[in-house]
Design an enzyme around this catalytic site. Sequence first.
Site, mmCIF file in Angstrom:
data_model
loop_
_atom_site.group_PDB
_atom_site.id
_atom_site.type_symbol
_atom_site.label_atom_id
_atom_site.label_comp_id
_atom_site.label_asym_id
_atom_site.label_seq_id
_atom_site.Cartn_x
_atom_site.Cartn_y
_atom_site.Cartn_z
ATOM 1 N N HIS A 84 -66.740 22.069 163.456
ATOM 2 C CA HIS A 84 -67.987 22.671 163.919
ATOM 3 C C HIS A 84 -67.752 23.610 165.018
ATOM 4 O O HIS A 84 -68.638 23.674 165.943
ATOM 5 C CB HIS A 84 -69.165 21.759 164.018
ATOM 6 C CG HIS A 84 -69.502 20.956 162.539
ATOM 7 N ND1 HIS A 84 -69.929 21.473 161.647
ATOM 8 C CD2 HIS A 84 -70.314 19.846 162.693
ATOM 9 C CE1 HIS A 84 -70.364 20.749 160.701
ATOM 10 N NE2 HIS A 84 -70.595 19.523 161.268
ATOM 11 N N HIS B 190 -77.631 22.623 161.105
ATOM 12 C CA HIS B 190 -77.001 21.161 161.181
ATOM 13 C C HIS B 190 -78.238 20.154 161.292
ATOM 14 O O HIS B 190 -78.364 19.171 162.006
ATOM 15 C CB HIS B 190 -76.084 20.842 161.919
ATOM 16 C CG HIS B 190 -75.106 19.756 161.538
ATOM 17 N ND1 HIS B 190 -75.728 18.314 161.448
ATOM 18 C CD2 HIS B 190 -73.978 19.584 161.245
ATOM 19 C CE1 HIS B 190 -74.730 17.567 160.959
ATOM 20 N NE2 HIS B 190 -73.556 18.082 160.770
ATOM 21 N N GLU C 203 -76.289 21.250 154.554
ATOM 22 C CA GLU C 203 -75.751 22.361 155.228
ATOM 23 C C GLU C 203 -75.223 23.463 154.212
ATOM 24 O O GLU C 203 -74.044 23.366 154.017
ATOM 25 C CB GLU C 203 -74.473 22.034 156.373
ATOM 26 C CG GLU C 203 -74.918 20.791 157.170
ATOM 27 C CD GLU C 203 -73.516 19.906 157.364
ATOM 28 O OE1 GLU C 203 -72.761 20.449 158.071
ATOM 29 O OE2 GLU C 203 -73.802 18.414 157.201
#
Length: 343
Positions: free
Chosen positions: A106, A175, A308
């Site tokens: 991420h 997210h 996501e």
Amino acid sequence: MTDVSVQQWGEVGGRGPVDLWVLQSAQVRVEVLSLGAILRSVCCRGREGHMEDVVLGFDHLEGYLSDQRYLGATVGRVANRIARGHFVVEGKEYRLDINNGPNALHGGLRGFNKAIWLATAVEGGVQLSLTSPDGDQGYPGEVQVSVSYTLQGETLTAEYQARSTKTTPINLTNHSYFNLAGQAAADIYDHQVSISAQSYLPVDDSSIPTGEIRRVKGTPFDLTTPVLIGPRLKEVPGPGFDHNFCLSFPGDSWTERGAARVFHPASGRVLEVSTSQPGVQFYTANFLDGLTGKGGVMYRKHSSFCLETQNWPDAVNQAPFPSCLLCPGEDYHHVTRFTFTTV
């Protein structure tokens, strides 16, 4: 009509204020933070008309500053995992910080989720913008990024755009952790999920795709028709779902597609997700472990789910996957819509 308002929600020492934007339609109320372009809450009605906040989060700014689970955040420069934090672009090797087992996750140790974005009002919502400098978290090129959240009736739209001065991988997503029963619900076992994908990506023991594109038919990953999450989790290897479902493939045209539908029978709430992204990572909060959230509620394993919408994980290292490279002069552009209804 959507009413848009803003107020200061706190301040980060040395970095400035954090604003809370509120988008309000007749059906849905959304809160967005300028920190991390975070979706702080989404309130929607159930079958009996009762409003419930269906997005996990925190009551105060400090919770988001210390959060390591990306609650509600916009993640980047590259969402999901890059194997061993390593990739090669145009013959040059790049190494990223390792922050998830042996991998980079991420965007790095200080990804987009920890940045304060510049927020401006747009019709029906808010646009958040960010400049990621050349070398940020190890990535090449200066990247200009924006995400716009707009609310129209029952539908919240997230539109992502970016440009770069050098060829760089990019993969942006939101997210948010959802529970359609609300904050106080212990788990999502009573939710039904369907995902419009005929294939998924098996992963190794560090959650990196093996390279195989496997058909879902005959596996626990067949979610092409509605499935009750609780019983299905018992069939999935490992702690739960944390896999990319393939919505489109290299060479397919850029278009918005229906991705997923989640239904909570007790409340009647339905979440439908559509996207132009080639994949959706279905994640069942396998690593929430007693995080204290809104109202003092403890968020535990399987207390929520994420959808996501994104490119396929580790695409920068796996040539057969859809390309995640953004070249100078090109425009990165993706749209995801979340629609909240009742039945």
